[in-house]
Scaffold this motif. Structure first.
Motif, short mmCIF file in Angstrom:
data_model
loop_
_atom_site.label_atom_id
_atom_site.label_comp_id
_atom_site.label_asym_id
_atom_site.label_seq_id
_atom_site.Cartn_x
_atom_site.Cartn_y
_atom_site.Cartn_z
N UNK A 15 0.82 -1.21 0.00
CA UNK A 15 0.00 0.00 0.00
C UNK A 15 0.85 1.26 0.00
N UNK A 16 2.15 1.06 0.07
CA UNK A 16 3.08 2.18 -0.03
C UNK A 16 2.80 3.21 1.04
N UNK A 17 2.65 2.75 2.27
CA UNK A 17 2.22 3.70 3.28
C UNK A 17 3.35 4.17 4.21
N UNK A 18 3.14 5.31 4.83
CA UNK A 18 4.07 5.79 5.82
C UNK A 18 3.78 5.05 7.12
N UNK A 22 3.03 9.24 11.00
CA UNK A 22 1.71 9.86 11.04
C UNK A 22 1.54 10.63 12.36
N UNK A 60 13.95 8.59 1.67
CA UNK A 60 12.75 8.26 0.92
C UNK A 60 13.14 7.60 -0.39
N UNK A 61 12.83 6.33 -0.50
CA UNK A 61 13.14 5.60 -1.72
C UNK A 61 12.23 4.40 -1.80
N UNK A 62 11.63 4.19 -2.94
CA UNK A 62 10.67 3.11 -3.08
C UNK A 62 11.32 1.74 -3.07
N UNK A 63 12.56 1.66 -3.54
CA UNK A 63 13.22 0.37 -3.55
C UNK A 63 14.50 0.38 -2.74
N UNK A 82 8.21 11.33 -6.36
CA UNK A 82 7.57 11.20 -5.06
C UNK A 82 8.19 12.15 -4.06
#
Lengths: 153, 153
Positions: free
Chosen positions: B1-4, B9, B87-90, B118
């Motif tokens: 879900x690519x969530x923080x 939060x 911050x990096x998706x992979x 992003x």
DNA sequence: TCATTGGGGACTATTTTAGTCCTATTTAAT
DNA sequence: ATTAAATAGGACTAAAATAGTCCCCAATGA
């Protein structure tokens, strides 16, 4: 770190491979061998992709998987949602009614803006882009359009 | 879900509160009470934010925490990296040498484009934006500039 | 009919995340 | 000085999410 799951990462590798095998039916076993990912894991991923209509499957002998659309019609956003569900940075952005945080969390609107921006970024890159040699990808410059806004450090 | 993460939060909730208390030193205990988040958890988050230079702390009696910069200089990207690292998706986008995936993973360049997009989205929203009433936030329209690229469904 | 191949789901193991707690250090007030 | 109020740092436990495996069923071509 806001990262995608390992399975999603594998999925992009598998799908890239299939895109290169343009139109050839691939069996799970074949993909497992080619990628070095174990067969059960590859199968799990392929099943999810079929459910999300990214792939079409054929059962029985000589069966296998096939891309359901041309590589330039399959976006990274689609792949991620196939394996991880809806793309949203916060829980409450999805449920639309969660976030009973006492302290007046009327922030959700802002997260929605962020979600949207991220979604668009992911929607802007396709499988076809992914199998291009790296040089050709700088032109996707529209992705950078959102900068110059609060570039502090 | 690519969530923080949940902690990130919480961090936005805490920081929003502090931004509203413009310039007043806040003790961890006070923030815990105000947000309903437990004290140990609030402390953990505050410590991380101090390390990331988002907050400045004062020890001893009458001590507490203070924003290290004006709310419009603190971006969501900064807050996320404070709690979750880069911050990096992979994975491989960070280590720059991971990804020993046999099957020729020369995809990384594409992930970098996505990461960058992003990051820009997250860098474009500040704490100041977050504490504005929701109505005023539609104007952040520059975020939507990246669309119309492969808007399939 | 049988070998091959996917479908569905249960299950276990692993890793990550969340949350707590303890001890030290700093500082204001008395 | 002493004490009380705070944060700093890190160890530790608990909980949740993710990754990975396995089994049995269904379909299909030879």
């Amino acid at each position: 770190m806001l990262k995608i799951s390992k399975l999603t990462d594998y999925a992009t590798v598998i799908l890239s491979l299939m895109a290169k095998n343009n139109g050839r039916v691939c069996a799970a076993m074949e993909l497992a061998t080619a990628t070095g990912i174990s067969l059960p894991t590859v199968s799990k991923i392929l099943k999810a992709l079929v459910n999300a209509k990214v792939l079409i499957s054929t059962r029985g002998a000589k069966g296998g998987y096939l891309l359901a659309a041309a590589p330039d019609k399959i976006t990274v956003a689609t792949i991620i949602s196939a394996l991880e569900g809806p793309i949203a940075v916060t829980e409450c952005s999805i449920s639309q009614q969660g976030c009973e945080q006492a302290a007046g969390c009327n922030i959700s609107g802002h997260w929605n803006v962020i979600n949207r921006a991220i979604y668009n970024a992911l929607e802007s890159v396709t499988l076809a882009d992914m199998i291009k040699p790296q040089e050709t990808l700088i032109p996707i410059a529209s992705l950078y359009r959102i900068e110059n806004h609060n570039v502090s450090q």
